[in-house]
Motif scaffolding. Structure first.
Motif, PDB file in Angstrom:
ATOM      1  N   PHE A  28      -8.270  -7.676 -10.418  1.00 26.40           N
ATOM      2  CA  PHE A  28      -6.886  -7.415 -10.889  1.00 26.40           C
ATOM      3  C   PHE A  28      -5.905  -7.463  -9.795  1.00 26.40           C
ATOM      4  CE2 PHE A  28      -4.214  -3.612 -12.400  1.00 26.40           C
ATOM      5  CZ  PHE A  28      -3.320  -4.628 -13.092  1.00 26.40           C
ATOM      6  N   GLN A 165      -9.568   1.758  -8.844  1.00 22.79           N
ATOM      7  CA  GLN A 165      -8.226   1.522  -8.114  1.00 22.79           C
ATOM      8  C   GLN A 165      -8.406   1.050  -6.571  1.00 22.79           C
ATOM      9  OE1 GLN A 165      -5.192   1.625  -9.316  1.00 22.79           O
ATOM     10  NE2 GLN A 165      -3.830   1.750  -7.482  1.00 22.79           N
ATOM     11  N   THR A 169      -6.450  -1.852  -4.871  1.00 22.35           N
ATOM     12  CA  THR A 169      -5.762  -1.954  -3.732  1.00 22.35           C
ATOM     13  C   THR A 169      -6.194  -3.000  -2.603  1.00 22.35           C
ATOM     14  OG1 THR A 169      -6.696  -0.162  -2.794  1.00 22.35           O
ATOM     15  CG2 THR A 169      -4.952   0.435  -4.035  1.00 22.35           C
ATOM     16  N   ILE A 172      -5.279  -6.545  -3.551  1.00 19.56           N
ATOM     17  CA  ILE A 172      -3.920  -6.774  -3.422  1.00 19.56           C
ATOM     18  C   ILE A 172      -3.826  -7.010  -1.732  1.00 19.56           C
ATOM     19  CG2 ILE A 172      -1.510  -5.716  -3.087  1.00 19.56           C
ATOM     20  CD1 ILE A 172      -2.202  -4.118  -5.482  1.00 19.56           C
ATOM     21  N   GLN A 283       3.958   4.884 -14.836  1.00 23.35           N
ATOM     22  CA  GLN A 283       3.373   4.219 -13.507  1.00 23.35           C
ATOM     23  C   GLN A 283       4.273   3.025 -12.943  1.00 23.35           C
ATOM     24  OE1 GLN A 283       0.108   1.601 -13.341  1.00 23.35           O
ATOM     25  NE2 GLN A 283      -1.129   2.816 -12.353  1.00 23.35           N
ATOM     26  N   ILE A 288       6.504   0.436  -8.518  1.00 24.73           N
ATOM     27  CA  ILE A 288       5.483   0.235  -7.630  1.00 24.73           C
ATOM     28  C   ILE A 288       5.285  -1.493  -7.572  1.00 24.73           C
ATOM     29  CG2 ILE A 288       3.605   0.220  -9.328  1.00 24.73           C
ATOM     30  CD1 ILE A 288       3.363   0.889  -5.634  1.00 24.73           C
ATOM     31  N   GLY A 392      -1.127   5.587  -9.212  1.00 18.83           N
ATOM     32  CA  GLY A 392      -1.698   4.676  -9.261  1.00 18.83           C
ATOM     33  C   GLY A 392      -3.135   4.945  -9.851  1.00 18.83           C
ATOM     34  N   TRP A 396      -4.964   5.244 -14.681  1.00 22.46           N
ATOM     35  CA  TRP A 396      -6.312   4.516 -15.212  1.00 22.46           C
ATOM     36  C   TRP A 396      -7.356   5.684 -15.507  1.00 22.46           C
ATOM     37  CZ3 TRP A 396      -5.796  -0.138 -17.236  1.00 22.46           C
ATOM     38  CH2 TRP A 396      -4.737  -1.057 -16.178  1.00 22.46           C
TER      39      TRP A 396
HETATM   40  C1  BGC Z   1      -0.912  -0.447 -11.051  1.00 17.63           C
HETATM   41  C2  BGC Z   1      -0.609  -1.779 -10.681  1.00 17.63           C
HETATM   42  C3  BGC Z   1      -0.004  -1.629  -9.294  1.00 17.63           C
HETATM   43  C4  BGC Z   1      -1.184  -1.234  -8.292  1.00 17.63           C
HETATM   44  C5  BGC Z   1      -0.932  -1.016  -7.050  1.00 17.63           C
HETATM   45  C6  BGC Z   1      -2.044  -0.237 -10.156  1.00 17.63           C
HETATM   46  O1  BGC Z   1      -2.831   0.986 -10.549  1.00 17.63           O
HETATM   47  O2  BGC Z   1      -1.536  -0.495 -12.503  1.00 17.63           O
HETATM   48  O3  BGC Z   1       0.288  -2.155 -11.377  1.00 17.63           O
HETATM   49  O4  BGC Z   1       0.064  -2.736  -8.726  1.00 17.63           O
HETATM   50  O5  BGC Z   1      -1.965   0.051  -8.658  1.00 17.63           O
HETATM   51  O6  BGC Z   1      -1.744  -0.566  -6.081  1.00 17.63           O
END
Ligand code: BGC
Length: 497
Positions: A28, A165, A169, A172, A283, A288, A392, A396
């Protein structure tokens, strides 16, 4: 009622299951991070969006309206629409087939999406690739957080769930690095960026063959012996009778509910449902993803050069990963509410500061002076930091731990789909909003942050340390507002429905 003490040990097997399952988060996160960079690559634009490329070449420089293009935004956000729809199918798959096969399906869709996107020659291949990615995300985000919450021992539930989560991160961050590397690989760098999504998907695929199914899911599907064996395996001890009893009784109630979505519309389901949906909507309205998707574009807007802007997004990526550890360590100690409220204050200050600086100092065509640009980067970092240890992960975690078993997968599907819907909305609208609202967009997000703080104060109960199957009795029925959903007659109905 005293807290039941369920025995558990963290065996290597248990630890591996957590890590592997969290690879769902990596898929994700990778996707969130990769899109912004890819849509900034000239080779990619020339191949699929030549009109936008032309415009980019000839556009009069305007800080707030750089690549405002609905079609380009649709590329980024189409994935979220597919994920939104598929999360409801994923909820069904979780119920009927179990969490483990649902995770396996997620990784398969994701691998197919990566292959098709990396090989894309024409627009439809690209879009179909995005849709497959989206279905993968829908299935993964439904099954993985639920799975982690269900297999976690109660005193570590927050920390274990936040592995998801954490993986988001890391995903990303890796995506930012990949984009940094591939942006100079002409003309096919973007193919590596998109195809790279296959790596976490393959690990998740392999992992989903190794992990054990969640005991609750096995018992729910009448495989009690296997359920008990699975519980022993994930707890690393043989004395699991007390916890198993609790799962059995939750499953007994759950088995009376034939239509979880209908049950979800009843008054007694309101508390977890309202909270799950609101947390996810809020959120996204922190802003964000405006930062995550468009960090490179945003930093260019602030007057950084192309490379510096990628570097800046790497910095925010690192802050995001590092601060998630804070949540892992604190969530089961200080609780959920304190983290959320502290973060509201910090996010508010950051957003307002960014808004004020840009409003006063960034004209449509000028650039910020170095000192102020640095302040903006610092404020972006303090914003990301506080998001990462609060909204963040907890967006969830809380929805995954507050629904009773009978409505858990259905309720969680609403959380996932709200996330996707509003991620879509923000992704689709952010660049246009920035173009029209200019610096005021940061005040827009600030106003939302105030609303969400009030929401936490009035409507969000603390769920730290409460066994997942005791929420109704110990949380909802005791909350000053939510207890009204459980007057006596309704409670009977709740038990019998
Ligand atoms: C969110 C994402 C966000 C990410 C950033 C997640 O919990 O659902 O939309 O981009 O956190 O770390």
């Amino acid at each position: 009622m005293a807290d039941p003490v369920f025995k558990s040990k963290i065996t290597p097997y248990v630890f591996t299951s957590w890590i592997l399952a969290a690879f769902g988060g990596l898929m994700f996160g990778y996707d969130i991070g990769i899109s912004g960079g890819v849509t900034g690559m000239d080779d990619f634009l020339i191949k699929f969006f030549p009109r936008i490329y032309e415009r980019k070449l000839h556009a009069a420089e305007n800080n707030y309206c750089k690549y405002d293009d609905q079609l380009l935004q649709l590329f980024t956000s189409s994935l979220y629409l597919a994920a939104l729809v598929s999360s409801f199918f994923a909820s069904k798959a979780c119920n009927v087939l179990g969490r483990k096969p649902t995770i396996l399906m997620a990784s398969t869709f994701f691998m197919a999406g990566a292959a098709l996107s990396a090989a894309a020659q024409v627009g439809w291949m690209l879009i179909l690739g995005r849709i497959l990615f989206g279905v993968g995300v829908g299935f993964g985000n439904e099954a993985v957080p639920l799975f982690l919450t269900e297999i976690a021992p109660v005193h570590l539930r927050g920390a274990v769930n936040i592995l998801f989560q954490l993986a988001v991160t890391v995903g990303i961050f890796i995506a930012n690095l990949v984009n940094y590397g591939t942006s100079t690989m002409h003309p096919n760098g973007w193919r590596f960026s998109l195809g790279g999504a296959a790596v976490p998907a393959v690990v998740l695929f392999a992992g989903s063959l190794v992990i054990t199914e969640s005991p609750a899911s096995l018992v729910e599907r009448k495989r009690e012996e296997e359920g008990k064996a699975a519980l022993k395996k994930i707890r690393g001890v043989d004395e699991v009778d007390a916890e198993f009893e609790e799962i059995l009784s939750a499953c007994e109630i759950a088995s009376k509910i034939k239509q979880p979505f209908k049950k979800l519309m009843k008054k007694q389901s309101l508390p977890p449902l309202v909270i799950a949906v609101s947390l996810q909507v809020f959120q996204q309205f922190t802003g964000i993803n405006a930062i995550m998707f468009y960090a490179p574009v945003l930093f260019q807007t602030l007057g950084f050069k192309s490379d510096a802007s990628l570097l800046s997004s790497v910095i925010t990526g690192l802050v995001n990963v590092g601060s998630t550890f804070v949540a892992i360590f604190l969530v089961d100690k200080v609780g959920r509410r304190k983290l959320l409220l502290q973060a509201c204050c910090q996010m508010l200050i950051s957003q307002v500061a960014i808004g004020v600086i840009l409003h006063l100092k960034l004209s449509e065509t000028g650039s910020l002076d170095k000192g102020l640009a640095a302040v903006v980067v610092v404020m972006v970092c303090t914003f990301v930091m506080s998001f990462a240890w609060s909204w963040g992960p907890l967006g969830w975690l809380i929805p995954s731990e507050t629904f009773p078993l009978e409505t858990r997968t259905a309720g969680f599907a609403f959380a996932v789909s709200s996330n996707m819907l509003f991620t879509f909305v923000i992704a689709q609208m952010f660049l246009s909003m920035m173009c029209h609202m200019k610096a005021y967009i940061f005040f827009f997000f600030s106003a939302w942050i105030v609303v969400m703080g009030l929401f936490v104060i009035v409507l969000l109960p603390e769920t730290k340390g409460i066994p997942i199957d005791s929420m109704v009795e110990r949380v909802w029925k005791k909350h000053p507002v939510w207890k009204n959903c459980f007057d006596d007659d309704d409670s009977k109905e709740y038990e019998m429905a």
